[in-house]
Design a protein around this motif. Structure first.
Motif, PDB file in Angstrom:
ATOM      1  N   UNK A  64       0.825  -1.199   0.000  1.00 12.57           N
ATOM      2  CA  UNK A  64       0.000   0.000   0.000  1.00 12.57           C
ATOM      3  C   UNK A  64       0.862   1.252   0.000  1.00 12.57           C
ATOM      4  N   UNK A  65       0.220   2.379  -0.240  1.00 17.03           N
ATOM      5  CA  UNK A  65       0.908   3.675  -0.231  1.00 17.03           C
ATOM      6  C   UNK A  65       0.125   4.633   0.648  1.00 17.03           C
ATOM      7  N   UNK A  66       0.851   5.399   1.447  1.00 11.88           N
ATOM      8  CA  UNK A  66       0.228   6.396   2.319  1.00 11.88           C
ATOM      9  C   UNK A  66       1.061   7.664   2.300  1.00 11.88           C
ATOM     10  N   UNK A  67       0.386   8.790   2.295  1.00  8.64           N
ATOM     11  CA  UNK A  67       1.032  10.099   2.249  1.00  8.64           C
ATOM     12  C   UNK A  67       0.487  10.913   3.418  1.00  8.64           C
ATOM     13  N   UNK A  68       1.363  11.359   4.316  1.00 12.06           N
ATOM     14  CA  UNK A  68       0.878  12.088   5.491  1.00 12.06           C
ATOM     15  C   UNK A  68       0.208  13.406   5.121  1.00 12.06           C
ATOM     16  N   UNK A  69       0.613  14.018   4.007  1.00 13.33           N
ATOM     17  CA  UNK A  69      -0.080  15.240   3.582  1.00 13.33           C
ATOM     18  C   UNK A  69      -1.550  14.946   3.267  1.00 13.33           C
ATOM     19  N   UNK A  70      -1.819  13.812   2.625  1.00  5.89           N
ATOM     20  CA  UNK A  70      -3.208  13.433   2.334  1.00  5.89           C
ATOM     21  C   UNK A  70      -3.964  13.111   3.614  1.00  5.89           C
ATOM     22  N   UNK A  71      -3.277  12.508   4.590  1.00  7.53           N
ATOM     23  CA  UNK A  71      -3.898  12.246   5.887  1.00  7.53           C
ATOM     24  C   UNK A  71      -4.330  13.551   6.545  1.00  7.53           C
ATOM     25  N   UNK A  72      -3.471  14.566   6.465  1.00  6.69           N
ATOM     26  CA  UNK A  72      -3.773  15.871   7.065  1.00  6.69           C
ATOM     27  C   UNK A  72      -4.974  16.510   6.383  1.00  6.69           C
ATOM     28  N   UNK A  73      -5.014  16.431   5.061  1.00  5.64           N
ATOM     29  CA  UNK A  73      -6.139  16.998   4.307  1.00  5.64           C
ATOM     30  C   UNK A  73      -7.441  16.324   4.731  1.00  5.64           C
ATOM     31  N   UNK A  74      -7.421  14.997   4.855  1.00  5.96           N
ATOM     32  CA  UNK A  74      -8.621  14.272   5.298  1.00  5.96           C
ATOM     33  C   UNK A  74      -9.024  14.679   6.705  1.00  5.96           C
ATOM     34  N   UNK A  75      -8.058  14.751   7.602  1.00  3.54           N
ATOM     35  CA  UNK A  75      -8.331  15.101   8.994  1.00  3.54           C
ATOM     36  C   UNK A  75      -8.889  16.525   9.120  1.00  3.54           C
ATOM     37  N   UNK A  76      -8.268  17.462   8.417  1.00 10.49           N
ATOM     38  CA  UNK A  76      -8.672  18.868   8.513  1.00 10.49           C
ATOM     39  C   UNK A  76      -9.921  19.173   7.688  1.00 10.49           C
ATOM     40  N   UNK A  77     -10.189  18.336   6.682  1.00  7.91           N
ATOM     41  CA  UNK A  77     -11.340  18.580   5.822  1.00  7.91           C
ATOM     42  C   UNK A  77     -11.138  19.716   4.847  1.00  7.91           C
ATOM     43  N   UNK A  78      -9.877  20.042   4.603  1.00 14.94           N
ATOM     44  CA  UNK A  78      -9.580  21.107   3.637  1.00 14.94           C
ATOM     45  C   UNK A  78      -8.154  20.968   3.134  1.00 14.94           C
ATOM     46  N   UNK A  79      -7.875  21.567   1.978  1.00 15.62           N
ATOM     47  CA  UNK A  79      -6.527  21.483   1.405  1.00 15.62           C
ATOM     48  C   UNK A  79      -5.483  22.189   2.286  1.00 15.62           C
ATOM     49  N   UNK A  80      -4.249  21.761   2.150  1.00 10.51           N
ATOM     50  CA  UNK A  80      -3.158  22.317   2.944  1.00 10.51           C
ATOM     51  C   UNK A  80      -3.030  23.835   2.792  1.00 10.51           C
ATOM     52  N   UNK A  81      -3.124  24.389   1.575  1.00 10.06           N
ATOM     53  CA  UNK A  81      -3.033  25.857   1.486  1.00 10.06           C
ATOM     54  C   UNK A  81      -4.090  26.567   2.341  1.00 10.06           C
ATOM     55  N   UNK A  82      -5.278  25.986   2.433  1.00 12.32           N
ATOM     56  CA  UNK A  82      -6.318  26.596   3.271  1.00 12.32           C
ATOM     57  C   UNK A  82      -5.980  26.490   4.755  1.00 12.32           C
ATOM     58  N   UNK A  83      -5.349  25.395   5.162  1.00 11.71           N
ATOM     59  CA  UNK A  83      -4.919  25.258   6.558  1.00 11.71           C
ATOM     60  C   UNK A  83      -3.923  26.365   6.878  1.00 11.71           C
ATOM     61  N   UNK A  84      -2.955  26.584   5.981  1.00  6.47           N
ATOM     62  CA  UNK A  84      -1.957  27.639   6.185  1.00  6.47           C
ATOM     63  C   UNK A  84      -2.625  29.000   6.291  1.00  6.47           C
ATOM     64  N   UNK A  85      -3.584  29.269   5.419  1.00  3.46           N
ATOM     65  CA  UNK A  85      -4.262  30.569   5.413  1.00  3.46           C
ATOM     66  C   UNK A  85      -5.159  30.738   6.633  1.00  3.46           C
ATOM     67  N   UNK A  86      -5.957  29.725   6.926  1.00  2.00           N
ATOM     68  CA  UNK A  86      -6.957  29.838   7.996  1.00  2.00           C
ATOM     69  C   UNK A  86      -6.362  29.714   9.396  1.00  2.00           C
TER      70      UNK A  86
END
Length: 167
Positions: A29-51
């Motif tokens: 399998x393949x896992x990407x922690x950035x994708x995990x963060x997006x799922x957890x936060x419910x929004x894309x990483x750029x939005x996390x940085x902004x918000x």
């Protein structure tokens, strides 16, 4: 349970692309922690940085790395800045960690103008050079293996990593 290998490297080093190719090659399998963060936060990483800001993102990232190291049995790709946290570097000890090394010219070609990469939003080339200079020693510190990615296809890189993992 532990990852088959953990991929670290700068933006544009190929962590996701090579990781997917490597997982397929290994039948894992393949896992990407950035994708995990997006799922957890419910929004894309750029939005996390902004918000919420970078500090909040790094908190989410530390939690995502710890969870993934404890539950992933395939190929794991970490975000480019995950090595900045001392606790992440410490957690990587004992894992097979592959540093995907990339030089500035190849990284710039691969990330383009940084769309979707909040740290590269302003002056992507200069920022990427700074990130490479700042993080290279940290990638090298956690790596059990370094693989140069410049001028190579994801399939070539994945094949080299797979061969090294079988040793």
């Amino acid at each position: 349970m532990a990852p088959v290998c953990v991929l670290v490297g700068a933006p544009g080093s190929g962590k996701t692309t090579v990781g997917l190719a490597l997982a397929e090659l290994l039948g894992a399998g393949f896992r990407d922690t950035d994708l995990d963060i997006v799922r957890l936060a419910g929004k894309p990483i750029p939005e996390i940085f902004i918000d919420e800001g970078e500090d909040h993102f790094r908190t989410l990232e530390r939690a995502a790395v710890a969870a993934a190291l404890a539950s992933c049995d395939g190929v794991l790709a970490l975000g480019g800045g995950a090595v900045l946290a001392e606790e992440n570097r410490a957690a990587l000890v004992g894992h097979p960690v592959v540093y995907l090394s990339v030089e500035l010219s190849d990284a710039v070609k691969r990330v383009g103008l940084g769309a979707g990469r909040p740290l590269l939003a302003i002056n992507p080339r200069a920022t990427l050079k700074y990130l490479l200079d700042q993080r290279r020693p940290l990638y090298a510190e956690v790596a059990t293996t370094t693989v140069v990615t410049d001028g190579r296809s994801p399939a070539e890189i994945a094949a080299e990593i797979a061969a090294q993992l079988k040793r």
